[in-house]
Design an enzyme around this catalytic site. Sequence first.
Site, PDB file in Angstrom:
ATOM      1  N   GLU A 157      13.514  36.151  24.197  1.00 57.18           N
ATOM      2  CA  GLU A 157      12.396  36.446  23.288  1.00 57.18           C
ATOM      3  C   GLU A 157      12.720  37.769  22.616  1.00 57.18           C
ATOM      4  O   GLU A 157      12.695  38.822  23.260  1.00 57.18           O
ATOM      5  CB  GLU A 157      11.084  36.545  24.093  1.00 57.18           C
ATOM      6  CG  GLU A 157      10.692  35.269  24.809  1.00 57.18           C
ATOM      7  CD  GLU A 157      10.203  34.186  23.859  1.00 57.18           C
ATOM      8  OE1 GLU A 157       9.960  34.479  22.676  1.00 57.18           O
ATOM      9  OE2 GLU A 157      10.075  33.034  24.313  1.00 57.18           O
TER      10      GLU A 157
ATOM     11  N   CYS B  92       6.313  42.512  18.607  1.00 61.16           N
ATOM     12  CA  CYS B  92       7.322  41.612  18.039  1.00 61.16           C
ATOM     13  C   CYS B  92       6.722  40.740  16.943  1.00 61.16           C
ATOM     14  O   CYS B  92       7.402  40.348  16.008  1.00 61.16           O
ATOM     15  CB  CYS B  92       7.915  40.735  19.132  1.00 61.16           C
ATOM     16  SG  CYS B  92       6.662  39.886  20.118  1.00 61.16           S
TER      17      CYS B  92
ATOM     18  N   ASN C 188       6.546  47.244  25.532  1.00 63.38           N
ATOM     19  CA  ASN C 188       5.331  47.194  24.697  1.00 63.38           C
ATOM     20  C   ASN C 188       4.189  46.396  25.322  1.00 63.38           C
ATOM     21  O   ASN C 188       3.032  46.700  25.075  1.00 63.38           O
ATOM     22  CB  ASN C 188       5.652  46.742  23.271  1.00 63.38           C
ATOM     23  CG  ASN C 188       6.219  45.354  23.184  1.00 63.38           C
ATOM     24  OD1 ASN C 188       6.702  44.817  24.179  1.00 63.38           O
ATOM     25  ND2 ASN C 188       6.166  44.766  22.013  1.00 63.38           N
TER      26      ASN C 188
HETATM   27  P1  NDP Z   1      15.324  46.662  24.536  1.00 59.71           P
HETATM   28  O1  NDP Z   1      16.153  45.536  24.064  1.00 59.71           O
HETATM   29  O2  NDP Z   1      15.798  48.030  24.271  1.00 59.71           O
HETATM   30  O3  NDP Z   1      15.126  46.564  26.129  1.00 59.71           O
HETATM   31  C1  NDP Z   1      14.557  45.437  26.769  1.00 59.71           C
HETATM   32  C2  NDP Z   1      14.921  45.486  28.247  1.00 59.71           C
HETATM   33  O4  NDP Z   1      16.327  45.249  28.399  1.00 59.71           O
HETATM   34  C3  NDP Z   1      14.660  46.831  28.904  1.00 59.71           C
HETATM   35  O5  NDP Z   1      14.222  46.632  30.223  1.00 59.71           O
HETATM   36  C4  NDP Z   1      16.033  47.464  28.858  1.00 59.71           C
HETATM   37  O6  NDP Z   1      16.218  48.505  29.773  1.00 59.71           O
HETATM   38  C5  NDP Z   1      16.908  46.291  29.179  1.00 59.71           C
HETATM   39  N1  NDP Z   1      18.309  46.394  28.781  1.00 59.71           N
HETATM   40  C6  NDP Z   1      18.897  47.265  27.919  1.00 59.71           C
HETATM   41  N2  NDP Z   1      20.229  46.991  27.793  1.00 59.71           N
HETATM   42  C7  NDP Z   1      20.465  45.915  28.594  1.00 59.71           C
HETATM   43  C8  NDP Z   1      21.636  45.143  28.889  1.00 59.71           C
HETATM   44  N3  NDP Z   1      22.820  45.390  28.338  1.00 59.71           N
HETATM   45  N4  NDP Z   1      21.520  44.113  29.756  1.00 59.71           N
HETATM   46  C9  NDP Z   1      20.319  43.799  30.315  1.00 59.71           C
HETATM   47  N5  NDP Z   1      19.189  44.499  30.071  1.00 59.71           N
HETATM   48  C10 NDP Z   1      19.259  45.535  29.222  1.00 59.71           C
HETATM   49  O7  NDP Z   1      13.849  46.432  23.943  1.00 59.71           O
HETATM   50  P2  NDP Z   1      12.589  47.419  24.001  1.00 59.71           P
HETATM   51  O8  NDP Z   1      12.212  47.670  25.423  1.00 59.71           O
HETATM   52  O9  NDP Z   1      12.810  48.582  23.114  1.00 59.71           O
HETATM   53  O10 NDP Z   1      11.459  46.472  23.376  1.00 59.71           O
HETATM   54  C11 NDP Z   1      11.197  46.358  22.023  1.00 59.71           C
HETATM   55  C12 NDP Z   1      11.871  45.115  21.448  1.00 59.71           C
HETATM   56  O11 NDP Z   1      11.415  43.964  22.159  1.00 59.71           O
HETATM   57  C13 NDP Z   1      11.511  44.857  19.996  1.00 59.71           C
HETATM   58  O12 NDP Z   1      12.664  44.454  19.295  1.00 59.71           O
HETATM   59  C14 NDP Z   1      10.509  43.713  20.071  1.00 59.71           C
HETATM   60  O13 NDP Z   1      10.437  42.928  18.901  1.00 59.71           O
HETATM   61  C15 NDP Z   1      11.028  42.948  21.238  1.00 59.71           C
HETATM   62  N6  NDP Z   1       9.972  42.149  21.831  1.00 59.71           N
HETATM   63  C16 NDP Z   1      10.037  40.788  21.673  1.00 59.71           C
HETATM   64  C17 NDP Z   1       9.013  39.998  22.138  1.00 59.71           C
HETATM   65  C18 NDP Z   1       9.058  38.519  22.019  1.00 59.71           C
HETATM   66  O14 NDP Z   1       8.363  37.844  22.791  1.00 59.71           O
HETATM   67  N7  NDP Z   1       9.833  37.935  21.095  1.00 59.71           N
HETATM   68  C19 NDP Z   1       7.824  40.574  22.779  1.00 59.71           C
HETATM   69  C20 NDP Z   1       7.881  42.016  22.910  1.00 59.71           C
HETATM   70  C21 NDP Z   1       8.920  42.754  22.441  1.00 59.71           C
HETATM   71  P3  NDP Z   1      15.686  49.998  29.445  1.00 59.71           P
HETATM   72  O15 NDP Z   1      15.005  49.997  28.110  1.00 59.71           O
HETATM   73  O16 NDP Z   1      14.769  50.256  30.539  1.00 59.71           O
HETATM   74  O17 NDP Z   1      16.910  50.834  29.420  1.00 59.71           O
END
Ligand code: NDP
Length: 477
Positions: A251, A285, A156
């Site tokens: 986060e 988020c 995002n």
């Molecule tokens: P995801 O948790 O689906 O993915 C985040 C990252 O982790 C991606 O690069 C993903 O790979 C990777 N990933 C997936 N599975 C694993 C694993 N088992 N081990 C290590 N890495 C893994 O989140 P989204 O990308 O869908 O983002 C949206 C979410 O992020 C929302 O819940 C939002 O609230 C949160 N968010 C939190 C923020 C904060 O600062 N608190 C800021 C922005 C977002 P891939 O997707 O490429 O497969």
Amino acid sequence: MAVATRNGAFIAGEWVAGDGEEIEVRSPATGELLGIVAGSTPAQVERAVAAAASAFPAWRKTSVLERVELCRRAFTICMERAEEIAQMITREVGKTIRESREEMVEFTADHFRRASEDVLRHAGKVLPSTQERSNAKRILVVQEPAGVVAAVTPWNFPVDIAGIPVVYGLAVGCTVVWKPSEHAPLCANMLADVIRDAGFPAGTLNVVHGRGETGSALVRHPDVASVVFTGSTRTGEQVARDAGLKNRVLELGGNGPQIVLADADVEKAADAAVVGCFYLAGQCCTAAERILVHEDVKDAFVAALLERTKALKVGDPLDEETDMGPMCTQEVLERTQEHIRDAVEKGARVLHGGGHDGRFHEPTVIDGVTSAMRIAQEETFGPVAPIMTFRTLDEALAIANETDYGLTASVFTRSLHDAWRAAEELRHGTVHVNETTNYWDQLAPFGGAKKSGAGRELAGWIIDALTETKQITFDLS
Ligand code: NDP
């Protein structure tokens, strides 16, 4: 200057072909194929970590002035390429071009500038000796670069969020391996080129692409010292297990309440709710995921919110006039629809919107939302303003604190007393008074309570996760 669109991994200063799954990158607005990126298998992740580990001993000894000069050069290059990268963010993720420019200029490029200022002023401490009755001891506390940092980031804010561990990691003397989101790999590679072209030495930054298995191989790698993860709570819990004893910042997701008390400036609160619920089509988020309104001002507030919501322009995210682009992923679109359906089945009423045209979801206002509905308990991540009502501040605070999340909350009131009470009793990492939940300050500590995360980031606050704190004792006697 035209920048090449890379589609592989960046290891030891070279762009190399990924050795894993090919991932199609498509525009969520048009379905157009933007590129095909080759992911990395765990074997290639191993090579990326090895490159970072072998670059670390020399990089940690580089003078702070050299690191700062590279950050300043990267800031200039990043600003020169800001428009080009912003266009790519919009194409890959679907956020409006105005939102992407903000991400590039206000947040991402500025990480280089802020990091260079923060590391120049980052000081240790000298403590008095309290163990013995002597004046002979000198106790120094210093923070040394931790080693190899694993940065795993979401789609995002695909370059801004990554910029925090990547840029601050490099600035404090760590080396980094970054796994961007599979939904936004192309703009990620453009940021990696900024860092390469600024002259950071080979191996200091490495990038691998792929899905969860790639991220997981990186997080678990024994030569990684520190893990900085931003993403969903579900993935974050797995990452926490995989990271084990490594330094880490998590986060995670949110379900932010915006509370509107009876004495609030209703027009200002409605403006804030529009930003809170519909900025980036709700895919933040820190989005306002629940709007808690005192019953005395509910009618006035809802009227003001509806007027503003109906004026929003949904459409082509590259159009300068567009307020809301498409949802980035089909999964988020479907979850938004499910939450609306569940709320309506349990008695809520859709006052505006509720539908979607492909990935373009209407900005939606729902009334009569209660704590029994999924939309009130889970993170929706879509463009929905769910209205809940209350009669007392105690009741509002209880509702605001009742979910598993605790990232950002806001309260609208003219009462100093109520504002302080709310600020102290809301169990959220950030509480804003008379400001939208989607307000961020790049120098303030950012992070969540409860299942919204662990640790704090942004500016100097991320330095704790990127360093080992060391005590050094001198005996002068
Ligand atoms: P995801 O948790 O689906 O993915 C985040 C990252 O982790 C991606 O690069 C993903 O790979 C990777 N990933 C997936 N599975 C694993 C694993 N088992 N081990 C290590 N890495 C893994 O989140 P989204 O990308 O869908 O983002 C949206 C979410 O992020 C929302 O819940 C939002 O609230 C949160 N968010 C939190 C923020 C904060 O600062 N608190 C800021 C922005 C977002 P891939 O997707 O490429 O497969």
